[in-house]
Write a protein that holds these residues in place. Structure first.
Motif, PDB file in Angstrom:
ATOM      1  N   VAL A  36      69.088 102.952  80.669  1.00 15.71           N
ATOM      2  CA  VAL A  36      69.173 103.688  79.409  1.00 15.71           C
ATOM      3  C   VAL A  36      69.700 105.091  79.678  1.00 15.71           C
ATOM      4  CG1 VAL A  36      67.904 104.437  77.356  1.00 15.71           C
ATOM      5  CG2 VAL A  36      67.174 102.388  78.591  1.00 15.71           C
ATOM      6  N   PHE A  37      70.629 105.528  78.846  1.00 20.15           N
ATOM      7  CA  PHE A  37      71.208 106.863  78.984  1.00 20.15           C
ATOM      8  C   PHE A  37      70.121 107.912  78.750  1.00 20.15           C
ATOM      9  CE2 PHE A  37      74.325 110.207  77.364  1.00 20.15           C
ATOM     10  CZ  PHE A  37      74.784 110.504  78.637  1.00 20.15           C
ATOM     11  N   HIS A  38      70.030 108.882  79.657  1.00 23.64           N
ATOM     12  CA  HIS A  38      68.963 109.883  79.641  1.00 23.64           C
ATOM     13  C   HIS A  38      68.864 110.595  78.293  1.00 23.64           C
ATOM     14  CE1 HIS A  38      67.112 113.828  80.352  1.00 23.64           C
ATOM     15  NE2 HIS A  38      66.466 113.268  81.352  1.00 23.64           N
ATOM     16  N   THR A  39      69.995 111.009  77.735  1.00 23.73           N
ATOM     17  CA  THR A  39      69.990 111.748  76.471  1.00 23.73           C
ATOM     18  C   THR A  39      69.475 110.890  75.323  1.00 23.73           C
ATOM     19  OG1 THR A  39      71.882 113.054  77.239  1.00 23.73           O
ATOM     20  CG2 THR A  39      71.392 113.135  74.892  1.00 23.73           C
ATOM     21  N   ASP A  40      69.878 109.608  75.303  1.00 21.29           N
ATOM     22  CA  ASP A  40      69.399 108.707  74.250  1.00 21.29           C
ATOM     23  C   ASP A  40      67.887 108.554  74.328  1.00 21.29           C
ATOM     24  OD1 ASP A  40      71.991 108.331  73.420  1.00 21.29           O
ATOM     25  OD2 ASP A  40      72.261 106.446  74.508  1.00 21.29           O
ATOM     26  N   LEU A  41      67.370 108.446  75.547  1.00 23.41           N
ATOM     27  CA  LEU A  41      65.933 108.279  75.741  1.00 23.41           C
ATOM     28  C   LEU A  41      65.182 109.536  75.309  1.00 23.41           C
ATOM     29  CD1 LEU A  41      63.837 106.288  76.770  1.00 23.41           C
ATOM     30  CD2 LEU A  41      64.172 107.195  79.071  1.00 23.41           C
ATOM     31  N   GLU A  42      65.720 110.680  75.664  1.00 22.73           N
ATOM     32  CA  GLU A  42      65.091 111.950  75.291  1.00 22.73           C
ATOM     33  C   GLU A  42      65.048 112.114  73.772  1.00 22.73           C
ATOM     34  OE1 GLU A  42      65.350 116.648  76.678  1.00 22.73           O
ATOM     35  OE2 GLU A  42      66.959 115.258  77.161  1.00 22.73           O
ATOM     36  N   ASN A  43      66.143 111.747  73.107  1.00 17.83           N
ATOM     37  CA  ASN A  43      66.198 111.862  71.644  1.00 17.83           C
ATOM     38  C   ASN A  43      65.275 110.868  70.961  1.00 17.83           C
ATOM     39  OD1 ASN A  43      68.113 113.901  71.832  1.00 17.83           O
ATOM     40  ND2 ASN A  43      69.856 112.513  71.642  1.00 17.83           N
ATOM     41  N   ASN A  44      64.916 109.800  71.668  1.00 14.29           N
ATOM     42  CA  ASN A  44      64.043 108.769  71.110  1.00 14.29           C
ATOM     43  C   ASN A  44      62.593 108.952  71.556  1.00 14.29           C
ATOM     44  OD1 ASN A  44      64.214 106.461  69.319  1.00 14.29           O
ATOM     45  ND2 ASN A  44      63.581 105.192  71.054  1.00 14.29           N
ATOM     46  N   GLN A  45      62.237 110.198  71.907  1.00 12.23           N
ATOM     47  CA  GLN A  45      60.870 110.557  72.320  1.00 12.23           C
ATOM     48  C   GLN A  45      60.405 109.755  73.533  1.00 12.23           C
ATOM     49  OE1 GLN A  45      57.909 111.271  69.195  1.00 12.23           O
ATOM     50  NE2 GLN A  45      59.470 110.905  67.655  1.00 12.23           N
ATOM     51  N   TRP A  46      61.330 109.438  74.427  1.00 13.44           N
ATOM     52  CA  TRP A  46      61.019 108.733  75.666  1.00 13.44           C
ATOM     53  C   TRP A  46      60.414 107.349  75.398  1.00 13.44           C
ATOM     54  CZ3 TRP A  46      62.990 110.495  80.146  1.00 13.44           C
ATOM     55  CH2 TRP A  46      63.477 111.817  80.128  1.00 13.44           C
ATOM     56  N   VAL A  47      60.858 106.742  74.295  1.00 10.35           N
ATOM     57  CA  VAL A  47      60.556 105.343  74.016  1.00 10.35           C
ATOM     58  C   VAL A  47      61.862 104.567  74.204  1.00 10.35           C
ATOM     59  CG1 VAL A  47      59.785 103.656  72.298  1.00 10.35           C
ATOM     60  CG2 VAL A  47      58.753 105.942  72.372  1.00 10.35           C
ATOM     61  N   ILE A  48      61.865 103.585  75.092  1.00 13.27           N
ATOM     62  CA  ILE A  48      63.082 102.833  75.375  1.00 13.27           C
ATOM     63  C   ILE A  48      63.451 102.000  74.153  1.00 13.27           C
ATOM     64  CG2 ILE A  48      64.078 101.009  76.810  1.00 13.27           C
ATOM     65  CD1 ILE A  48      62.501 102.182  79.157  1.00 13.27           C
ATOM     66  N   PRO A  49      64.657 102.206  73.602  1.00 19.62           N
ATOM     67  CA  PRO A  49      65.025 101.555  72.331  1.00 19.62           C
ATOM     68  C   PRO A  49      64.949 100.034  72.377  1.00 19.62           C
ATOM     69  CG  PRO A  49      66.595 103.290  72.888  1.00 19.62           C
ATOM     70  CD  PRO A  49      65.712 103.117  74.082  1.00 19.62           C
ATOM     71  N   GLY A  50      65.388  99.421  73.457  1.00 18.12           N
ATOM     72  CA  GLY A  50      65.440  97.969  73.522  1.00 18.12           C
ATOM     73  C   GLY A  50      64.086  97.296  73.582  1.00 18.12           C
ATOM     74  N   SER A  51      63.245  97.741  74.516  1.00 14.20           N
ATOM     75  CA  SER A  51      61.957  97.077  74.757  1.00 14.20           C
ATOM     76  C   SER A  51      60.780  97.746  74.053  1.00 14.20           C
ATOM     77  CB  SER A  51      61.659  97.049  76.261  1.00 14.20           C
ATOM     78  OG  SER A  51      61.458  98.366  76.751  1.00 14.20           O
ATOM     79  N   GLY A  52      60.948  99.007  73.630  1.00 11.79           N
ATOM     80  CA  GLY A  52      59.835  99.751  73.036  1.00 11.79           C
ATOM     81  C   GLY A  52      58.863 100.290  74.059  1.00 11.79           C
ATOM     82  N   TYR A  53      59.228 100.218  75.353  1.00 12.48           N
ATOM     83  CA  TYR A  53      58.349 100.716  76.415  1.00 12.48           C
ATOM     84  C   TYR A  53      58.187 102.229  76.282  1.00 12.48           C
ATOM     85  CZ  TYR A  53      56.485 101.653  81.088  1.00 12.48           C
ATOM     86  OH  TYR A  53      55.699 102.061  82.136  1.00 12.48           O
ATOM     87  N   HIS A  54      56.940 102.691  76.337  1.00 13.71           N
ATOM     88  CA  HIS A  54      56.635 104.107  76.190  1.00 13.71           C
ATOM     89  C   HIS A  54      56.537 104.772  77.570  1.00 13.71           C
ATOM     90  CE1 HIS A  54      55.975 103.080  72.081  1.00 13.71           C
ATOM     91  NE2 HIS A  54      55.426 104.226  71.746  1.00 13.71           N
ATOM     92  N   MET A  55      57.510 105.606  77.873  1.00 11.84           N
ATOM     93  CA  MET A  55      57.471 106.369  79.107  1.00 11.84           C
ATOM     94  C   MET A  55      56.647 107.633  78.880  1.00 11.84           C
ATOM     95  SD  MET A  55      61.333 105.837  80.579  1.00 11.84           S
ATOM     96  CE  MET A  55      60.797 106.113  82.264  1.00 11.84           C
ATOM     97  N   LYS A  56      56.280 108.278  79.964  1.00 16.12           N
ATOM     98  CA  LYS A  56      55.506 109.525  79.837  1.00 16.12           C
ATOM     99  C   LYS A  56      56.395 110.614  79.247  1.00 16.12           C
ATOM    100  CE  LYS A  56      52.135 108.538  83.462  1.00 16.12           C
ATOM    101  NZ  LYS A  56      52.555 107.150  83.690  1.00 16.12           N
ATOM    102  N   ILE A  57      55.774 111.479  78.461  1.00 18.96           N
ATOM    103  CA  ILE A  57      56.484 112.572  77.809  1.00 18.96           C
ATOM    104  C   ILE A  57      55.722 113.862  78.079  1.00 18.96           C
ATOM    105  CG2 ILE A  57      55.263 112.153  75.631  1.00 18.96           C
ATOM    106  CD1 ILE A  57      57.784 113.051  74.143  1.00 18.96           C
ATOM    107  N   SER A  58      56.437 114.952  78.280  1.00 16.59           N
ATOM    108  CA  SER A  58      55.770 116.215  78.580  1.00 16.59           C
ATOM    109  C   SER A  58      55.054 116.744  77.336  1.00 16.59           C
ATOM    110  CB  SER A  58      56.786 117.256  79.064  1.00 16.59           C
ATOM    111  OG  SER A  58      57.597 117.697  77.984  1.00 16.59           O
ATOM    112  N   ALA A  59      54.086 117.614  77.566  1.00 19.06           N
ATOM    113  CA  ALA A  59      53.309 118.180  76.456  1.00 19.06           C
ATOM    114  C   ALA A  59      54.201 118.948  75.485  1.00 19.06           C
ATOM    115  CB  ALA A  59      52.209 119.086  77.009  1.00 19.06           C
ATOM    116  N   LYS A  60      55.119 119.741  76.020  1.00 17.80           N
ATOM    117  CA  LYS A  60      55.976 120.556  75.152  1.00 17.80           C
ATOM    118  C   LYS A  60      56.922 119.694  74.333  1.00 17.80           C
ATOM    119  CE  LYS A  60      55.689 124.773  77.927  1.00 17.80           C
ATOM    120  NZ  LYS A  60      56.413 125.738  78.798  1.00 17.80           N
TER     121      LYS A  60
END
Length: 291
Positions: A36-60
């Motif tokens: 997954v393209f880093h920018t796309d993932l960042e814009n999607n709140q670190w949720v992978i669009p295809g699988s819906g897998y929730h990656m860790k996200i920073s507090a800020k």
């Protein structure tokens, strides 16, 4: 020193006007292996669009996506003693703190902020797993209590995002004391008749689960989050039985009544805003319990 990599290649790139490609341009989905393209993932709140897998996200980043227009005011965390036990394992505790402060840009594992969600003024308290596994020490405990006290003083609901491996071992019994102190803060918020919503993220374990993280009016879990007190392997070794598939995951816990709903990070803001309108007896739409 690699002469070609460190000298020749940068020289050629500068002559030809090339830019170095960042190492993290693409990120791999831990579940499917999809890139997954880093920018796309960042814009999607670190949720992978295809699988819906929730990656860790920073507090800020979480606060930026959660509050209206990304606008919020950080609360200043109270000062707490540093390394009260003069702890040292492979390295000094003070050195570990310096390392994580430089890495995350945070003083400790917790941030609290004032802001609005769909026009409702709230306090949000967020644990960041990137800072020593979101472990609960004296500084984190003080930050959490400060969030509760601010909510009480300003008559605002509090939304807490938990992400922690538990108590911070480098502070020993002083860390465990934060379980009782934060529990008292929760009681004071409830005595003030203010809503308290907990969002359990991956992972929420140990003493954090044994205290403020399981005392909310409503418990929401992000999909696939590990939530529990002791680890699954420790439990299996203790009871000498194989645990069920998905044990301690959000979906399993909702099926067995431990959490109220499982909600995607992309829908948390709208869901929590509706819940708060109900709890505050304001006009709002009913909330459906998500599977």
């Amino acid at each position: 020193m690699n002469w070609i990599t460190n000298y020749v290649r940068p020289k050629i790139n500068s002559i030809l006007g090339r830019r170095e490609m960042p190492d993290n341009l693409w990120i791999k989905d831990p579940e499917t292996g999809e890139m997954v393209f880093h920018t796309d993932l960042e814009n999607n709140q670190w949720v992978i669009p295809g699988s819906g897998y929730h990656m860790k996200i920073s507090a800020k980043e979480r606060l930026k996506h959660f509050f209206d227009d990304g606008a919020y005011e950080l609360l200043e965390n109270p000062k707490a003693p540093v390394d009260p036990l003069k702890f040292r394992d492979e390295k000094r505790y003070t050195d570990r703190l310096k390392e994580y402060r430089a890495k995350t840009g945070m003083e400790d594992a917790v941030l609290s902020a004032l802001g609005n969600i769909e026009g409702l003024p709230i306090v949000a308290t967020v644990q960041d797993f990137a800072f020593m596994g979101g472990s609960l020490g004296m500084a984190a405990g003080e930050a959490i209590i400060n969030g509760f006290e601010t909510a009480i003083a300003q008559k605002r609901p509090l939304v807490l995002f938990s992400a922690s491996g538990g108590a911070r071992m480098q502070e020993g019994i002083l860390s465990l004391m934060q379980l009782a102190r934060t529990t008292v803060a929760v009681d004071r918020l409830k005595e003030a008749n203010l809503p308290y919503i907990v969002v359990l993220t991956n992972p929420t374990t140990g003493g954090v689960t044994a205290s403020y993280a399981m005392l909310g009016d409503v418990h929401i879990a992000e999909p696939g989050a590990v939530i529990g007190f002791a680890g699954a392997r420790v439990i299996e070794q203790t009871i000498r039985e194989k645990l069920p598939e998905g044990f301690q995951r959000s979906e399993y816990l909702m099926e067995h009544g431990m959490v109220d709903m499982v909600v995607s990070r992309l829908e948390l803001k709208q869901t929590i805003a509706r819940l708060l309108k109900i709890l505050l007896k304001q006009e709002g739409t009913p909330v459906e319990v998500a599977a």
